[in-house]
Design a protein around this motif. Structure first.
Motif, PDB file in Angstrom:
ATOM      1  N   ASN A  80       0.830  -1.197   0.000  1.00  0.00           N
ATOM      2  CA  ASN A  80       0.000   0.000   0.000  1.00  0.00           C
ATOM      3  C   ASN A  80       0.874   1.261   0.000  1.00  0.00           C
ATOM      4  O   ASN A  80       0.441   2.321   0.422  1.00  0.00           O
ATOM      5  CB  ASN A  80      -0.914  -0.001   1.228  1.00  0.00           C
ATOM      6  N   THR A  81       2.124   1.099  -0.469  1.00  0.00           N
ATOM      7  CA  THR A  81       3.106   2.190  -0.406  1.00  0.00           C
ATOM      8  C   THR A  81       3.772   2.385  -1.760  1.00  0.00           C
ATOM      9  O   THR A  81       4.077   1.412  -2.464  1.00  0.00           O
ATOM     10  CB  THR A  81       4.191   1.878   0.645  1.00  0.00           C
ATOM     11  N   VAL A  82       3.980   3.636  -2.125  1.00  0.00           N
ATOM     12  CA  VAL A  82       4.786   3.960  -3.306  1.00  0.00           C
ATOM     13  C   VAL A  82       5.940   4.846  -2.850  1.00  0.00           C
ATOM     14  O   VAL A  82       5.764   5.725  -2.001  1.00  0.00           O
ATOM     15  CB  VAL A  82       3.953   4.663  -4.403  1.00  0.00           C
ATOM     16  N   MET A  83       7.132   4.559  -3.368  1.00  0.00           N
ATOM     17  CA  MET A  83       8.306   5.373  -3.065  1.00  0.00           C
ATOM     18  C   MET A  83       8.808   6.004  -4.363  1.00  0.00           C
ATOM     19  O   MET A  83       9.151   5.305  -5.314  1.00  0.00           O
ATOM     20  CB  MET A  83       9.421   4.524  -2.433  1.00  0.00           C
ATOM     21  N   VAL A  84       8.797   7.323  -4.399  1.00  0.00           N
ATOM     22  CA  VAL A  84       9.310   8.074  -5.552  1.00  0.00           C
ATOM     23  C   VAL A  84      10.700   8.588  -5.195  1.00  0.00           C
ATOM     24  O   VAL A  84      10.858   9.282  -4.183  1.00  0.00           O
ATOM     25  CB  VAL A  84       8.382   9.256  -5.902  1.00  0.00           C
ATOM     26  N   TRP A  85      11.688   8.242  -6.020  1.00  0.00           N
ATOM     27  CA  TRP A  85      13.071   8.655  -5.742  1.00  0.00           C
ATOM     28  C   TRP A  85      13.552   9.526  -6.898  1.00  0.00           C
ATOM     29  O   TRP A  85      13.699   9.063  -8.015  1.00  0.00           O
ATOM     30  CB  TRP A  85      13.969   7.421  -5.597  1.00  0.00           C
ATOM     31  N   ILE A  86      13.796  10.798  -6.612  1.00  0.00           N
ATOM     32  CA  ILE A  86      14.179  11.751  -7.651  1.00  0.00           C
ATOM     33  C   ILE A  86      15.665  12.061  -7.525  1.00  0.00           C
ATOM     34  O   ILE A  86      16.108  12.649  -6.531  1.00  0.00           O
ATOM     35  CB  ILE A  86      13.357  13.054  -7.565  1.00  0.00           C
ATOM     36  N   SER A  87      16.452  11.681  -8.535  1.00  0.00           N
ATOM     37  CA  SER A  87      17.898  11.900  -8.487  1.00  0.00           C
ATOM     38  C   SER A  87      18.505  11.662  -9.855  1.00  0.00           C
ATOM     39  O   SER A  87      17.871  11.055 -10.727  1.00  0.00           O
ATOM     40  CB  SER A  87      18.531  10.948  -7.456  1.00  0.00           C
ATOM     41  N   ASP A  88      19.753  12.133 -10.045  1.00  0.00           N
ATOM     42  CA  ASP A  88      20.490  11.741 -11.252  1.00  0.00           C
ATOM     43  C   ASP A  88      21.261  10.450 -11.003  1.00  0.00           C
ATOM     44  O   ASP A  88      21.898   9.916 -11.904  1.00  0.00           O
ATOM     45  CB  ASP A  88      21.425  12.864 -11.729  1.00  0.00           C
ATOM     46  N   PHE A  89      21.216   9.943  -9.737  1.00  0.00           N
ATOM     47  CA  PHE A  89      21.764   8.650  -9.348  1.00  0.00           C
ATOM     48  C   PHE A  89      23.277   8.533  -9.578  1.00  0.00           C
ATOM     49  O   PHE A  89      23.775   7.446  -9.828  1.00  0.00           O
ATOM     50  CB  PHE A  89      21.024   7.509 -10.058  1.00  0.00           C
ATOM     51  N   TYR A  90      23.989   9.645  -9.447  1.00  0.00           N
ATOM     52  CA  TYR A  90      25.458   9.573  -9.485  1.00  0.00           C
ATOM     53  C   TYR A  90      25.946   9.439  -8.045  1.00  0.00           C
ATOM     54  O   TYR A  90      26.206  10.418  -7.359  1.00  0.00           O
ATOM     55  CB  TYR A  90      26.037  10.808 -10.180  1.00  0.00           C
ATOM     56  N   GLU A  91      26.069   8.185  -7.601  1.00  0.00           N
ATOM     57  CA  GLU A  91      26.417   7.870  -6.225  1.00  0.00           C
ATOM     58  C   GLU A  91      27.863   7.389  -6.076  1.00  0.00           C
ATOM     59  O   GLU A  91      28.357   7.228  -4.968  1.00  0.00           O
ATOM     60  CB  GLU A  91      25.473   6.786  -5.684  1.00  0.00           C
ATOM     61  N   PHE A  92      28.515   7.090  -7.189  1.00  0.00           N
ATOM     62  CA  PHE A  92      29.919   6.648  -7.210  1.00  0.00           C
ATOM     63  C   PHE A  92      30.113   5.410  -6.342  1.00  0.00           C
ATOM     64  O   PHE A  92      29.454   4.403  -6.581  1.00  0.00           O
ATOM     65  CB  PHE A  92      30.845   7.815  -6.827  1.00  0.00           C
ATOM     66  N   ASP A  93      30.939   5.439  -5.291  1.00  0.00           N
ATOM     67  CA  ASP A  93      31.229   4.218  -4.536  1.00  0.00           C
ATOM     68  C   ASP A  93      30.037   3.758  -3.700  1.00  0.00           C
ATOM     69  O   ASP A  93      30.072   2.670  -3.111  1.00  0.00           O
ATOM     70  CB  ASP A  93      32.455   4.423  -3.638  1.00  0.00           C
ATOM     71  N   ARG A  94      28.969   4.548  -3.633  1.00  0.00           N
ATOM     72  CA  ARG A  94      27.785   4.141  -2.878  1.00  0.00           C
ATOM     73  C   ARG A  94      26.691   3.592  -3.790  1.00  0.00           C
ATOM     74  O   ARG A  94      25.570   3.311  -3.344  1.00  0.00           O
ATOM     75  CB  ARG A  94      27.230   5.338  -2.082  1.00  0.00           C
ATOM     76  N   SER A  95      26.995   3.417  -5.079  1.00  0.00           N
ATOM     77  CA  SER A  95      25.984   2.967  -6.044  1.00  0.00           C
ATOM     78  C   SER A  95      25.438   1.593  -5.689  1.00  0.00           C
ATOM     79  O   SER A  95      24.215   1.384  -5.649  1.00  0.00           O
ATOM     80  CB  SER A  95      26.575   2.948  -7.457  1.00  0.00           C
ATOM     81  N   GLN A  96      26.321   0.625  -5.437  1.00  0.00           N
ATOM     82  CA  GLN A  96      25.871  -0.739  -5.152  1.00  0.00           C
ATOM     83  C   GLN A  96      25.038  -0.822  -3.872  1.00  0.00           C
ATOM     84  O   GLN A  96      23.955  -1.418  -3.872  1.00  0.00           O
ATOM     85  CB  GLN A  96      27.074  -1.688  -5.074  1.00  0.00           C
ATOM     86  N   PRO A  97      25.495  -0.221  -2.750  1.00  0.00           N
ATOM     87  CA  PRO A  97      24.656  -0.262  -1.532  1.00  0.00           C
ATOM     88  C   PRO A  97      23.279   0.365  -1.737  1.00  0.00           C
ATOM     89  O   PRO A  97      22.279  -0.151  -1.238  1.00  0.00           O
ATOM     90  CB  PRO A  97      25.478   0.530  -0.508  1.00  0.00           C
ATOM     91  N   LEU A  98      23.213   1.485  -2.478  1.00  0.00           N
ATOM     92  CA  LEU A  98      21.917   2.126  -2.709  1.00  0.00           C
ATOM     93  C   LEU A  98      21.025   1.227  -3.543  1.00  0.00           C
ATOM     94  O   LEU A  98      19.839   1.042  -3.219  1.00  0.00           O
ATOM     95  CB  LEU A  98      22.089   3.481  -3.402  1.00  0.00           C
ATOM     96  N   PHE A  99      21.568   0.649  -4.608  1.00  0.00           N
ATOM     97  CA  PHE A  99      20.737  -0.199  -5.460  1.00  0.00           C
ATOM     98  C   PHE A  99      20.245  -1.428  -4.702  1.00  0.00           C
ATOM     99  O   PHE A  99      19.097  -1.856  -4.877  1.00  0.00           O
ATOM    100  CB  PHE A  99      21.497  -0.641  -6.712  1.00  0.00           C
TER     101      PHE A  99
END
Length: 475
Positions: free
Chosen positions: A397-416
């Motif tokens: 019953n939840t939607v999560m909208v994430w607004i970003s250009d997603f340039y996370e560099f070394d944090r990319s894998q943990p975020l994904f």
């Protein structure tokens, strides 16, 4: 060749030469601020000969001032650069005198907008440029403010305005032209704002009153708000609130009225006359029809279900507030406040750069929420995810909208990995790369491909795309 034919050919050549003079002057002034005496004198002669005011050639005269003195020209500027219907392969049917007139008007609009000069910019100069940019947008068949991703809506992205009457030469297809012009106008406007001594202008109420709110100006105000005080801070807040209110008016018309929940069939229908399902009642009792008496005997009445589920839908909006996502931050903060005002929608708002801030207490007031942002800095998506995940009570019953250009560099894998876990729990995850009117926004290709594989492709384009996605969830 007859004398009439020779005369016609001579006049056609004369009009073509005049048009070329005006366009050569346009090119010369765009690439070099210095006057070319020969081109200037020739252009003045052309403009006077075709009955247009010489002020068209004055770089200091705004289109507004010309239209005020010559109101009959307003209609000519509207849709001035919209493509015209073809009028024959040989071009003989072209209205050459009209083309010369059009060249003079087009040159005026383009020079005022694209020859923005250099050096310090005053509040009055910025306001005049914004007004001229609006005339260019009208000339292209768009609404004022539309191409720059401004606060007013219109047919953004439609690519082609109404067709102009009359013959015409080849005009570039607006479907290709408009997406290129919008970002350039935004870049020029941002440069003008940067060159303006904003703090001094804000400290003077007279000068501050001349400012026209724009995305570039709001960005500067949000970045500099901690360095302002007294009159300057009050004027800055007034400009931000004006801009927020204008954008909210546009977005509110796009959201429309969302449904308040699906019909709950587990609740028995209330047996009152207004809920009587007459069609179903007749259908279910047809076996009781008496042909002799021509009468239907009803054994059972059927009623419509009207009770709706009351579980609130939860919307979690996470916005990257780093420098590259300013307009998304502004638009989505306002959009979250609009959805927060709908019945049965529980909205949470989180902004982040290297730290995350929970803006939920101010989600109903985008002005206050924006004042608490700190634009700029790097990205740390995992920090924002750590704040967002505890807000998920009922995943389906939840939607999560994430607004970003997603340039996370070394944090990319943990975020994904965090996003993947949220998606698999049943949450509807919507990654958004851009919610601007221009739609131009770079998104990290590494994330883009993984979102596609996950079945949650990145939304990138006009904010209406995000509105449509959210309305689908709420329905």
């Amino acid at each position: 060749m007859t004398d009439a034919t020779t005369g016609h050919s001579h006049r056609a050549d004369l009009h073509d030469n005049r048009r070329q003079v005006l366009y050569w002057r346009l090119l010369a002034r765009l690439f070099d601020n210095e006057e070319q005496t020969t081109l200037e004198s020739a252009s003045i002669a052309v403009v006077e000969d075709i009955g247009l005011p010489p002020a068209l050639l004055d770089p200091q005269a705004s289109v507004d001032s010309i239209v005020q003195r010559h109101p009959e020209l307003a209609a000519e500027f509207e849709g001035l650069m919209v493509p015209e219907p073809e009028s024959g392969a040989d071009g003989e049917a072209r209205d050459r005198p009209a083309e010369v007139r059009r060249a003079a008007l087009v040159s005026k609009v383009l020079l005022n907008v694209f020859a923005a000069g250099s050096g310090t910019v005053t509040a009055g100069q910025l306001s005049r440029w914004q007004s001229d940019a609006e005339w260019l947008e009208r000339a292209l068949g768009c609404e004022p403010g539309e191409l720059r991703g401004g606060r007013r809506g219109g047919a953004a992205g439609r690519g082609r305005g109404p067709t102009r009457a009359g013959g015409g030469g080849a005009t570039p297809d607006l479907g290709r032209l408009i997406p290129l012009i919008g970002p350039e106008l935004g870049a020029i406007e941002a440069d003008l704002v940067r060159r303006m001594h904003l703090r001094e202008v804000l400290a003077d109420p007279r000068l501050a009153a001349q400012l026209t709110p724009s995305m570039s100006l709001i960005e500067q105000l949000l970045r500099d708000k901690n360095n302002l005080s007294g009159v300057a801070l009050a004027n800055a807040k007034a400009l931000i609130r004006r801009f927020v209110d204008d954008v909210a008016d546009v977005l509110r018309t796009q959201v429309e009225k969302a449904t308040v929940g699906a019909v709950d069939r587990s609740v028995p229908p209330k047996r009152v006359f207004r809920n009587l399902d007459l069609d179903r009642t007749i259908w279910k009792n047809l076996t009781n029809w008496s042909p002799e008496e021509e009468r239907l005997y009803v054994d059972r009445l059927f009623y419509r279900h009207t009770a709706r589920r009351t579980t609130p839908q939860r919307l979690i909006v996470v916005v990257d507030q780093s420098g590259s996502m300013v307009d998304s931050m502004v638009n989505c903060t306002i959009l979250a406040s609009i959805f927060a005002g709908l019945p049965k929608v529980d909205v949470h708002l989180i902004a982040y750069d290297t730290r995350a801030i929970d803006l939920t207490p101010w989600v109903n007031d985008p002005f206050e929420a924006l004042l608490r942002t700190n634009l700029g800095g790097g990205n740390d998506g995992p920090v924002a995810m750590a704040m967002a995940r505890p807000k998920i009570a009922e995943p389906r019953n939840t939607v999560m909208v994430w607004i970003s250009d997603f340039y996370e560099f070394d944090r990319s894998q943990p975020l994904f990995e965090g996003i993947e876990a949220v998606h698999r729990s049943g949450v509807k995850f919507i990654p958004v790369g851009s919610v601007t009117s221009s739609g131009r926004q770079e998104v990290n290709p590494w994330f883009r491909e993984r979102f596609k594989t996950l079945g949650t492709p990145v939304i990138s384009g006009h904010i209406r795309k995000l509105v449509d996605e959210l309305k689908t969830f709420l329905a």
